[in-house]
Design an enzyme around this catalytic site. Structure first.
Site, PDB file in Angstrom:
ATOM      1  N   SER A 151       0.833  -1.188   0.000  1.00 59.83           N
ATOM      2  CA  SER A 151       0.000   0.000   0.000  1.00 59.83           C
ATOM      3  C   SER A 151       0.883   1.259   0.000  1.00 59.83           C
ATOM      4  O   SER A 151       1.767   1.357  -0.840  1.00 59.83           O
ATOM      5  CB  SER A 151      -0.952  -0.038   1.204  1.00 59.83           C
ATOM      6  OG  SER A 151      -1.999   0.888   1.045  1.00 59.83           O
ATOM      7  N   ARG A 220     -12.269   7.196   8.865  1.00 62.31           N
ATOM      8  CA  ARG A 220     -11.768   5.826   8.895  1.00 62.31           C
ATOM      9  C   ARG A 220     -12.792   4.852   8.312  1.00 62.31           C
ATOM     10  O   ARG A 220     -12.441   3.918   7.600  1.00 62.31           O
ATOM     11  CB  ARG A 220     -11.436   5.439  10.330  1.00 62.31           C
ATOM     12  CG  ARG A 220     -10.998   4.004  10.528  1.00 62.31           C
ATOM     13  CD  ARG A 220      -9.686   3.693   9.845  1.00 62.31           C
ATOM     14  NE  ARG A 220      -9.170   2.398  10.249  1.00 62.31           N
ATOM     15  CZ  ARG A 220      -8.063   1.856   9.753  1.00 62.31           C
ATOM     16  NH1 ARG A 220      -7.358   2.495   8.835  1.00 62.31           N
ATOM     17  NH2 ARG A 220      -7.639   0.698  10.176  1.00 62.31           N
ATOM     18  N   ASP A 316      -8.482  -6.259  -5.269  1.00 64.16           N
ATOM     19  CA  ASP A 316      -8.096  -4.953  -4.725  1.00 64.16           C
ATOM     20  C   ASP A 316      -8.604  -3.871  -5.671  1.00 64.16           C
ATOM     21  O   ASP A 316      -8.097  -3.727  -6.783  1.00 64.16           O
ATOM     22  CB  ASP A 316      -6.567  -4.900  -4.604  1.00 64.16           C
ATOM     23  CG  ASP A 316      -6.058  -3.592  -3.997  1.00 64.16           C
ATOM     24  OD1 ASP A 316      -6.860  -2.653  -3.804  1.00 64.16           O
ATOM     25  OD2 ASP A 316      -4.855  -3.522  -3.710  1.00 64.16           O
ATOM     26  N   HIS A 349      -7.990  -5.042  -0.931  1.00 67.52           N
ATOM     27  CA  HIS A 349      -6.703  -4.414  -0.647  1.00 67.52           C
ATOM     28  C   HIS A 349      -6.059  -4.966   0.626  1.00 67.52           C
ATOM     29  O   HIS A 349      -4.845  -5.141   0.697  1.00 67.52           O
ATOM     30  CB  HIS A 349      -6.926  -2.900  -0.513  1.00 67.52           C
ATOM     31  CG  HIS A 349      -5.663  -2.141  -0.277  1.00 67.52           C
ATOM     32  ND1 HIS A 349      -4.649  -2.086  -1.198  1.00 67.52           N
ATOM     33  CD2 HIS A 349      -5.226  -1.423   0.795  1.00 67.52           C
ATOM     34  CE1 HIS A 349      -3.649  -1.342  -0.720  1.00 67.52           C
ATOM     35  NE2 HIS A 349      -3.981  -0.944   0.480  1.00 67.52           N
ATOM     36  N   ASP A 350      -6.862  -5.228   1.623  1.00 65.88           N
ATOM     37  CA  ASP A 350      -6.357  -5.734   2.905  1.00 65.88           C
ATOM     38  C   ASP A 350      -5.615  -7.053   2.782  1.00 65.88           C
ATOM     39  O   ASP A 350      -4.932  -7.456   3.739  1.00 65.88           O
ATOM     40  CB  ASP A 350      -7.520  -5.918   3.891  1.00 65.88           C
ATOM     41  CG  ASP A 350      -7.566  -4.796   4.925  1.00 65.88           C
ATOM     42  OD1 ASP A 350      -6.733  -3.876   4.836  1.00 65.88           O
ATOM     43  OD2 ASP A 350      -8.440  -4.854   5.806  1.00 65.88           O
TER      44      ASP A 350
END
Lengths: 371, 371
Positions: A151, A220, A316, A349-350
């Site tokens: 990232s 967040r 992602d 993405h995680d």
């Protein structure tokens, strides 16, 4: 396991600087909080720099002192892992602008002896990299066996290879990109507006009062959606209700996904500074490696002897495979050595932070083969 | 062009009710603001109901009285368009829970003679449809030649066909879905939290003070990203700077996409009520047509004589083609007549509101062929 092994070697360097910044100003002194694992070999050839993501920290493989949680990348870094303190001298530094001990908006301005707040200079990914280079000088590390990041960590890794090609033998870029797109910027802008809309933000000067927790939590939450795939969210939560048999016909968290997001927002504000969130998202939005090299990405890597390894994940959508492919095309055009793989994962993405034996095999193979 | 043609026939019905709600309560009276275009034919067979999206209104083809802008779907509705007042009696009603004249949280509670605010009952898409049915009864419209809607309008169209199959000859569902997914819910929850985090929200009781404009603007910004495709954002804005040659190294809107989003947020709060935003997003999140029919979507359409037309757009990631396909499979399983087309557009979910000759051809053909 000794105290140092469990907690890492929590270190802090106060470097005189000045650190010249892309925005024109400079910073002096430069505080850098970091951890190291393993020992630098006599020839200095085993140093690995790990770069962390937006809300990450230096506690890559040891317990976080504030949350008590294990390091954020123990799957990749540790005994028997691809990056192993038995073989490598591992350095991970809190990025410039962050809030875990490195210089950032919450740091004291030496001139006023008050927190910088919004008078902290706006920084770039390259500024973060320059600060890390100063730290490595301080530690006596010349050339890196590898710089590794996922990232925003991948952006730093790319920026390292472009800024200090002679200091980087290998560069591992995971779930990342060489530029922020309009959609990436848009999501960050929503987050920044959420923080700045919170009256407790007070133009950034909240350090003597309560922080803008509600605004930061919303920021967040919005960001967190981009870290997960639609399919992953459906698998994890679907439309399942939260501890109830039926809908409440109210505005409490009815769905599990609502409850999960609220938790993500609330727990984040305990460990992160709202102004740091503004500064680091800004640095990411400013990131465009091609722009720094005359508008042509290949120029960033011209004549580079660094070997590159890029990894993307198929679900992602924050930094999709196409962005990694774009970097690989530029590396090819520059004649640089590049390997690239797209891995399959339902987690979006995680995925780079989660259990991925394939990712570990790729990184392990790349680091060993190039040795 | 007469005043009525330009501004439509702005009408308002105060229906005695009671309207029984899915949440268990009821509403009485029920206020419905609506517009009509054209004339109901002697046999009553030319009525078309148009259902609007989350932040839409009844001004489908005539000037919005507050913003002065043209109707939101003049590309589809008007002289020479697929839905034409020369042939159709067109009805478009502001949905229950909204803020353009129909009963919603900003309406006066007849018991207290104060705005309902959060004491307004939580409603569902089916409740909106039931209210529309009451309006059609009031207008003397029995069977609809067609019910047509995009996005949340498509949810209402599906709910119409499931709730009043005998009243719906044709059902046109554009860029829509039969259920909200975890990701859909997540984005809405971020928006609701942004509104509720604004201290000016005051638990919804802000009608005597300033509205929670900052929170609502953030909610709108987050939602707006989901209406556009990544490619569309890149084409429209890319990384272009806003009226400057270089980055400001500050937190003003440097990028055009930031400036655009901020404008979207700010202009929205002038025309929309924050509590309505909470109620309508909740209704959408609650929507799962299968769940209302024993968990099997096909049950919603069993034995239906309604003819269906579904349209999706290939870059719509809010309600992607897979969701339309899921509806079509259920229609097929139920033996209902269904046509389906995925159109190509760079503009994501918003495509249904933009110029699309293909969409017009599809709707025109479907309405005429079925006549």
């Amino acid at each position: 396991m000794s105290h140092d092994q469990r907690f890492g070697l929590q270190r802090h360097a106060r470097l005189p600087g000045p650190l010249r910044l892309d925005g024109g100003g400079s910073l002096s002194p430069v505080e850098i909080a970091y951890e190291t694992y393993g020992t630098l070999s006599p020839d200095g050839g085993n140093a690995v720099l790990i770069c962390h993501a937006l809300t990450g920290d230096q506690h890559v493989a040891s317990v976080h002192p504030r949350t008590g949680k294990p390091g954020w990348w123990t799957r990749m870094v540790g005994e028997g892992r691809p990056i192993d303190p038995a073989r490598h001298f591992i350095v991970c530094a809190n990025v410039l602008g962050s809030c875990m001990g490195s210089s950032g908006p919450a740091s004291l301005d030496p001139l006023t002896v008050k927190p910088f707040a919004m008078s902290f200079p706006v920084i770039t990914i390259r500024d973060m990299v320059r600060a890390q280079a100063m730290l490595l000088d301080h530690l006596g590390v010349g050339k890196l066996a590898a710089v590794v990041g996922g990232s925003m960590g991948g952006m730093q890794a790319l920026s390292w290879a472009a800024t200090y090609p002679e200091r980087v033998a290998r560069c591992v870029v995971i779930a990342s990109t060489a530029r922020h797109t309009a959609q990436n910027i848009a999501f960050h802008e929503v987050g920044r507006q959420a923080v700045m809309a919170d009256p407790k933000w007070q133009g950034g000067a909240y350090y003597d009062d309560e922080p803008p927790a509600a605004g930061l939590a919303v920021a967040r939450m919005a960001a967190h959606i981009t870290y997960l795939s639609e399919a992953g969210l459906t698998e994890k939560f679907g439309r399942r209700l939260q501890g109830r048999d039926a809908k409440s016909f109210g505005f409490d968290a009815d769905f599990q996904v609502e409850s999960y997001l609220r938790h993500q927002g609330i727990s984040f504000v305990d460990r992160f500074d709202a102004n740091s969130y503004l500064y680091i998202t800004r640095a990411m939005d400013y990131f465009d490696l091609a722009e720094e090299h005359g508008g042509r990405l290949a120029n960033a890597f011209k004549g580079s002897a660094t070997r590159f390894c890029l990894v993307s994940f198929d679900t992602d959508w924050l930094y999709p495979t196409a962005e990694s492919r774009r970097v690989v095309h530029a590396l090819n055009a520059a004649g640089a050595a590049a390997s690239f793989v797209e891995l399959s994962s339902p987690y979006g993405h995680d995925a780079f932070l989660l259990d991925s034996p394939e990712l570990n095999r790729v990184v392990d193979g790349f680091l060993k083969a190039a040795a």
